[in-house]
Write a protein that holds these residues in place. Sequence first.
Motif, PDB file in Angstrom:
ATOM      1  N   LEU A   1     -15.844  65.961 -55.979  1.00  0.00           N
ATOM      2  CA  LEU A   1     -16.984  65.995 -56.895  1.00  0.00           C
ATOM      3  C   LEU A   1     -18.273  65.913 -56.096  1.00  0.00           C
ATOM      4  O   LEU A   1     -18.476  64.973 -55.324  1.00  0.00           O
ATOM      5  N   ASN A   2     -19.163  66.867 -56.279  1.00  0.00           N
ATOM      6  CA  ASN A   2     -20.352  66.945 -55.443  1.00  0.00           C
ATOM      7  C   ASN A   2     -21.660  67.091 -56.214  1.00  0.00           C
ATOM      8  O   ASN A   2     -22.706  67.318 -55.609  1.00  0.00           O
ATOM      9  N   ASN A   3     -21.636  66.938 -57.535  1.00  0.00           N
ATOM     10  CA  ASN A   3     -22.858  67.012 -58.327  1.00  0.00           C
ATOM     11  C   ASN A   3     -23.475  65.616 -58.406  1.00  0.00           C
ATOM     12  O   ASN A   3     -23.009  64.749 -59.156  1.00  0.00           O
ATOM     13  N   LEU A   4     -24.506  65.363 -57.627  1.00  0.00           N
ATOM     14  CA  LEU A   4     -25.131  64.041 -57.554  1.00  0.00           C
ATOM     15  C   LEU A   4     -25.859  63.725 -58.856  1.00  0.00           C
ATOM     16  O   LEU A   4     -26.739  64.472 -59.280  1.00  0.00           O
ATOM     17  N   VAL A   5     -25.492  62.605 -59.507  1.00  0.00           N
ATOM     18  CA  VAL A   5     -26.111  62.228 -60.780  1.00  0.00           C
ATOM     19  C   VAL A   5     -26.878  60.911 -60.693  1.00  0.00           C
ATOM     20  O   VAL A   5     -27.697  60.614 -61.564  1.00  0.00           O
ATOM     21  N   MET A   6     -26.618  60.102 -59.670  1.00  0.00           N
ATOM     22  CA  MET A   6     -27.369  58.868 -59.452  1.00  0.00           C
ATOM     23  C   MET A   6     -27.351  58.554 -57.976  1.00  0.00           C
ATOM     24  O   MET A   6     -26.310  58.673 -57.332  1.00  0.00           O
ATOM     25  N   ALA A   7     -28.494  58.174 -57.446  1.00  0.00           N
ATOM     26  CA  ALA A   7     -28.558  57.734 -56.056  1.00  0.00           C
ATOM     27  C   ALA A   7     -29.644  56.694 -55.905  1.00  0.00           C
ATOM     28  O   ALA A   7     -30.747  56.868 -56.421  1.00  0.00           O
ATOM     29  N   ASP A   8     -29.322  55.622 -55.211  1.00  0.00           N
ATOM     30  CA  ASP A   8     -30.342  54.693 -54.739  1.00  0.00           C
ATOM     31  C   ASP A   8     -30.248  54.681 -53.229  1.00  0.00           C
ATOM     32  O   ASP A   8     -29.242  54.233 -52.658  1.00  0.00           O
ATOM     33  N   GLU A   9     -31.292  55.208 -52.593  1.00  0.00           N
ATOM     34  CA  GLU A   9     -31.349  55.288 -51.136  1.00  0.00           C
ATOM     35  C   GLU A   9     -32.060  54.073 -50.536  1.00  0.00           C
ATOM     36  O   GLU A   9     -32.188  53.969 -49.328  1.00  0.00           O
ATOM     37  N   PHE A  10     -32.561  53.173 -51.384  1.00  0.00           N
ATOM     38  CA  PHE A  10     -33.227  51.948 -50.943  1.00  0.00           C
ATOM     39  C   PHE A  10     -34.353  52.247 -49.949  1.00  0.00           C
ATOM     40  O   PHE A  10     -34.444  51.663 -48.874  1.00  0.00           O
TER      41      PHE A  10
ATOM     42  N   ASP B   1     -26.721  50.755 -47.295  1.00  0.00           N
ATOM     43  CA  ASP B   1     -27.572  51.885 -46.947  1.00  0.00           C
ATOM     44  C   ASP B   1     -27.859  52.761 -48.153  1.00  0.00           C
ATOM     45  O   ASP B   1     -28.973  53.247 -48.324  1.00  0.00           O
ATOM     46  N   TYR B   2     -26.859  52.999 -48.987  1.00  0.00           N
ATOM     47  CA  TYR B   2     -27.058  53.785 -50.207  1.00  0.00           C
ATOM     48  C   TYR B   2     -25.943  53.528 -51.190  1.00  0.00           C
ATOM     49  O   TYR B   2     -24.845  53.059 -50.830  1.00  0.00           O
ATOM     50  N   VAL B   3     -26.209  53.809 -52.459  1.00  0.00           N
ATOM     51  CA  VAL B   3     -25.209  53.914 -53.516  1.00  0.00           C
ATOM     52  C   VAL B   3     -25.408  55.278 -54.158  1.00  0.00           C
ATOM     53  O   VAL B   3     -26.523  55.632 -54.549  1.00  0.00           O
TER      54      VAL B   3
END
Length: 279
Positions: A34-43, A273-275
């Motif tokens: 699965l590669n469709n990014l729907v949420m990211a927190d890169e801080f 680092d990220y979620v």
Amino acid sequence: MKKIIKNSILALTIISSTVFVSCDADETQTVATLNNLVMADEFDVDGAPNSSLWTYDLGDGTQQGLPPGWGNNELQVYTNNAENVEVQNGLLVITAREGNSGGYTSARIKTQGLFEQQYGRFEARIRLPQGKGLWPAFWLLGSDCDQNPWPACGEIDVMEYLGNKPTVVFGSVHGPNYSGGDSISKEYELTDDRFDTDFHVFGIEWSPGRINYYVDDVLYQSITPETIAEETNGEGTWVFDNSFYIILNVAVGGNLPGFPDANTTFPQRMFVDYVRVYN
């Protein structure tokens, strides 16, 4: 690179011990499809965690109607203070501290009511702390937990770790008739690295009827309704077809993972680092 208990019953997930079982991965599955990014927190923004994504669990468990210690005799009080949880230099830092007069503080953040999703790829890149009595985790909880108390709401532990075993993590599921010490779990061990000295990616890819667990690019466990039926002699129920939210925390002491000893130094930090979540 950059990168959830309101319900009082939830804290009972953290109880005395975890039973590890062998769940062989389906080798025909790839780590992530699965590669469709729907949420990211890169801080990327220093200060408190992004309030549009994260809120807090606070206290020692009594606020949730539990005995002190979150149902597991843990020692930490969770706070939202910067000394326990803060974004710094592109990283989320959760810090467990020992007080001058004894006791410990730490933090547990969650996306409950802010980001919840059914199925998908959930992953985080994390460097873990080290020391006996430390118990950091990256996990998911069923969004209906207030109406459908744990373990009926389901829990997916993407990564748990005991600080005195710096080369081992484990992934688990909890549900009816397989919760707490009877959860379905499997360990993953590094052979030439440690989880407290470098960052690693911990993730699941969750679809109807299957949860795949991976560390970095290694798929090490696949859990299905058949797995649960086999491990519970047909008494367990698959409860992973609803939306779940994300939790990150560092616990200190308790029946699991045990208690800090003379060799456990504080403060201890989990660096995220990220979620990221995909569908």
